[in-house]
Design a protein around this motif. Structure first.
Motif, PDB file in Angstrom:
ATOM      1  N   ALA A 271      38.871  38.414  49.000  1.00  0.00           N
ATOM      2  CA  ALA A 271      39.094  37.732  47.726  1.00  0.00           C
ATOM      3  C   ALA A 271      40.310  38.293  47.005  1.00  0.00           C
ATOM      4  CB  ALA A 271      37.851  37.868  46.839  1.00  0.00           C
ATOM      5  N   LEU A 272      40.834  39.399  47.475  1.00  0.00           N
ATOM      6  CA  LEU A 272      41.977  40.043  46.832  1.00  0.00           C
ATOM      7  C   LEU A 272      43.161  40.086  47.790  1.00  0.00           C
ATOM      8  CD1 LEU A 272      40.037  42.947  45.196  1.00  0.00           C
ATOM      9  CD2 LEU A 272      41.332  41.227  43.956  1.00  0.00           C
TER      10      LEU A 272
ATOM     11  N   ALA B 184      32.607  36.823  44.172  1.00  0.00           N
ATOM     12  CA  ALA B 184      33.443  36.237  45.216  1.00  0.00           C
ATOM     13  C   ALA B 184      32.836  34.957  45.787  1.00  0.00           C
ATOM     14  CB  ALA B 184      33.666  37.251  46.332  1.00  0.00           C
TER      15      ALA B 184
ATOM     16  N   ARG C 163      36.421  33.441  45.612  1.00  0.00           N
ATOM     17  CA  ARG C 163      36.897  33.516  44.237  1.00  0.00           C
ATOM     18  C   ARG C 163      37.455  34.906  43.941  1.00  0.00           C
ATOM     19  NH1 ARG C 163      32.072  30.461  40.819  1.00  0.00           N
ATOM     20  NH2 ARG C 163      32.011  28.558  42.097  1.00  0.00           N
ATOM     21  N   PRO C 164      38.446  34.992  43.050  1.00  0.00           N
ATOM     22  CA  PRO C 164      39.013  36.304  42.714  1.00  0.00           C
ATOM     23  C   PRO C 164      37.962  37.249  42.132  1.00  0.00           C
ATOM     24  CG  PRO C 164      40.396  34.520  41.894  1.00  0.00           C
ATOM     25  CD  PRO C 164      39.112  33.888  42.341  1.00  0.00           C
TER      26      PRO C 164
ATOM     27  N   ASP D 294      37.388  41.534  40.540  1.00  0.00           N
ATOM     28  CA  ASP D 294      38.064  42.588  39.774  1.00  0.00           C
ATOM     29  C   ASP D 294      38.656  43.635  40.719  1.00  0.00           C
ATOM     30  OD1 ASP D 294      38.898  44.506  38.021  1.00  0.00           O
ATOM     31  OD2 ASP D 294      36.893  45.043  37.299  1.00  0.00           O
ATOM     32  N   PRO D 295      40.007  43.771  40.775  1.00  0.00           N
ATOM     33  CA  PRO D 295      40.607  44.752  41.675  1.00  0.00           C
ATOM     34  C   PRO D 295      40.166  46.176  41.384  1.00  0.00           C
ATOM     35  CG  PRO D 295      42.268  43.224  40.846  1.00  0.00           C
ATOM     36  CD  PRO D 295      41.027  42.986  40.040  1.00  0.00           C
TER      37      PRO D 295
END
Length: 576
Positions: free
Chosen positions: A307-308, A340, A375-376, A378-379
């Motif tokens: 997702a990242l 995600a 889906r994005p 949180d990094p």
């Protein structure tokens, strides 16, 4: 010569008495095969020397153990027997260790041999064979195989020295084909990995293929060696052999154990996938799988990592309470996976597991498409999960619960929970379930280099280059091992290697015999020493190809940041 047995003696056929090497030749001689005359100093006569070495090993280390064997004055009775024997081999002798364990090909090339020994040095050569038990190579193999050095028995085989015109190795396939490797001059150069070999085959119908002139030794020698292999197999059930030729006569120098039947591996599945059809997402997932694709990574990293596109992460977190850190990893993983996949944590976890399983099947396209559409997330949370897991691994390694920190990715989550409680998990050094997928990706998207197949099977992982002997001591993590020559001292590293690639050396080298016995695929004739370390490499030991997949250029980052994909390329473990 009270202490020496002739190879014709019945007792010399017993590997407990004479060691496996001498016993094999004694059985071959009794069956009428062309074996040089020889004498055996049985195992029992070396036991007191080995006990002295073992005592010194425990107190002062390997070098002192070897000195404990070679420094004391020789036994008078043994010295008299060797002096008598010296008059029978006045033109010189070859003195070889004959260990009781050498019917196992994992010990190939481990123990000492001495060539062109003059009669006055026979005693020194005998003690050199005994002391080879305490070399770094043998001790490392003892640790890997699980055999205490005190359980090794070493007989010594002494035969007349013959200036061979050439020699090498030969081994039979199940279909009746015999594969022959040869060099001119001493065959020992081939076995030690210092010489490239000429290779040829003779099929069951007697047809020769390849370099049938066999390094100038001639077709007659090729067919004589093939017939010797078949006679040996019929008479005593032998497998591979070592041979030498002098005066147009082929001599049997050693008989190997019959090879086990080949067990088909995952190579067929990997090679069936069409080339140039796997998308970029497959390359990204392969990189992640190499770094995080063990049982723990399958649960806490792979479900959300794609997702990242980029994920900056700090170094391993400082973890003082692994149990609390593991609880935090579980909670963060549930949040990241739910985000995600756009579903409650339990549903998202099931969908992620099913999708990852589908990627490992014969048609990964649908699963890769789903992973590309996550889906994005949180990094910072993702970075924290990875940093915590690596911190847990470091903390457990410091406590002795893991052999090294990166093993944390290769155990299951349940085993990790028990390791936190002090229960050491089982060791898993072999291939994992992601290997066929990663292999297919590297073959599909990497560059091919062609060499010669040296040991069957497929292997894949980050490149580990050994360009100097001192680097051997620091090598311990699974990857593709690349070396210049197939030297026997490298053998202990194969227990944790995903594959072996050598720039030079011949197919008859002892190291390749060890690789075949361990199921480690190998290719020779491909030089990877200029390729950056940690580059993904796929090795096909069935067809002799090596594929190299170098990472694509990434944007510049700050000095304290590394991308998630960058960490994967720089991975320090196997593919799970």
């Amino acid at each position: 010569m009270e202490r020496l047995l002739r190879l014709e003696d019945g007792a010399a056929r017993d590997p407990v008495v004479a060691g496996a090497k001498a016993a094999g030749l004694a059985r071959a001689l009794a069956a009428g095969l062309p074996v040089l005359p020889g004498w055996v100093l049985p195992v029992e006569h070396g036991m007191s020397a080995l006990r002295a070495g073992l005592d010194r090993l425990e107190r002062s280390g390997p070098a002192a153990a070897r000195l404990a064997i070679v420094e004391p004055p020789p036994d008078p009775g043994l010295r008299r027997d060797l002096a008598t024997l010296g008059r029978l081999v006045e033109r010189g002798a070859i003195v070889r260790s004959s260990a009781t364990v050498e019917d196992d090909p994992r010990w190939a090339g481990a123990f000492a041999s001495y060539l062109e020994v003059v009669p006055g040095d026979l005693d020194t050569a005998v003690r050199g064979c005994w002391s080879s038990v305490f070399t770094r190579d043998v001790l490392a193999r003892c640790a890997a195989i699980g055999v205490p050095p005190g359980e090794l028995g070493i007989a010594v085989l002494i035969q007349p020295w013959v200036p061979f015109e050439g020699g090498g190795t030969a081994r039979p396939d199940e279909d009746g084909t015999v594969r022959v490797s040869a060099v001119r001059g001493r065959p020992s150069a081939l076995l030690a990995g210092r010489a490239a070999a000429t290779t040829a085959t003779v099929d069951a119908d007697g047809r020769g293929e390849g370099e049938v002139e066999l390094a100038g030794l001639g077709r007659t020698t090729l067919f004589a060696v093939a017939e010797l292999v078949r006679r040996c197999r019929r008479a005593i059930g032998g497998g591979s052999i070592e041979w030498g030729v002098a005066g147009e006569r082929v001599h049997l120098l050693q008989v190997g154990a019959r090879a086990a039947d080949r067990v088909p591996g995952p190579a067929l599945l990997a090679r069936q996938r069409p080339r140039d059809t796997l998308p970029e997402a497959a390359e990204r997932l392969a990189a992640l799988a190499v770094r995080y694709g063990g049982p723990v990574g399958d649960r806490v990293a792979l479900p959300w990592a794609l997702a990242l596109p980029e994920l900056a992460t700090a170094r391993a977190a400082a973890v003082t309470e692994p149990a609390g850190a593991l609880g935090e990893v579980r909670a963060l993983t549930a949040e990241l996976t739910a985000r995600a996949w756009g579903a409650p944590p339990d549903v998202a976890g099931r969908e992620a597991a099913e999708t990852l399983r589908s990627v490992l099947g014969p048609d990964p396209a649908a699963g890769l498409a789903r992973l590309s559409g996550l889906r994005p997330v949180d990094p910072a949370a993702g970075s924290k999960v990875l940093a915590l897991v690596e911190g847990i691994g470091r903390a457990l390694a410091d406590r002795g619960a893991l052999a090294w920190p990166e093993r944390v990715w290769r155990i299951s989550l349940e085993e990790l929970e028990r390791a936190v409680q002090g229960i050491v998990p089982p060791d898993r050094a072999g291939p994992g379930r992601w290997d066929p997928f990663v292999f297919a990706v590297v073959v599909s998207r990497g560059r091919e280099r062609r060499g010669r197949a040296a040991a069957p099977g497929i292997g894949v992982g980050p490149l580990r280059v050994l360009d100097r002997p001192a680097a051997i001591a620091g090598y311990g993590r699974r990857g593709v091992l690349a070396v210049g020559e197939p030297a026997p001292r490298i053998a202990p590293l194969l227990w944790r290697a995903g594959a072996l690639v050598t720039a030079g050396g011949g197919l008859g080298a002892h190291l390749f015999e060890v690789a075949r016995s361990l199921g480690v695929p190998a290719v020779t004739g491909v030089d990877l020493r200029g390729v950056p370390a940690d580059t993904l490499v796929a090795v096909d030991g069935d067809v002799g190809t090596v594929h190299v997949l170098e990472p694509r250029a990434r944007p510049e980052r700050g000095p304290n940041e590394r991308s998630l994909v960058g960490i994967a390329w720089g991975g320090r473990g196997g593919t799970g």
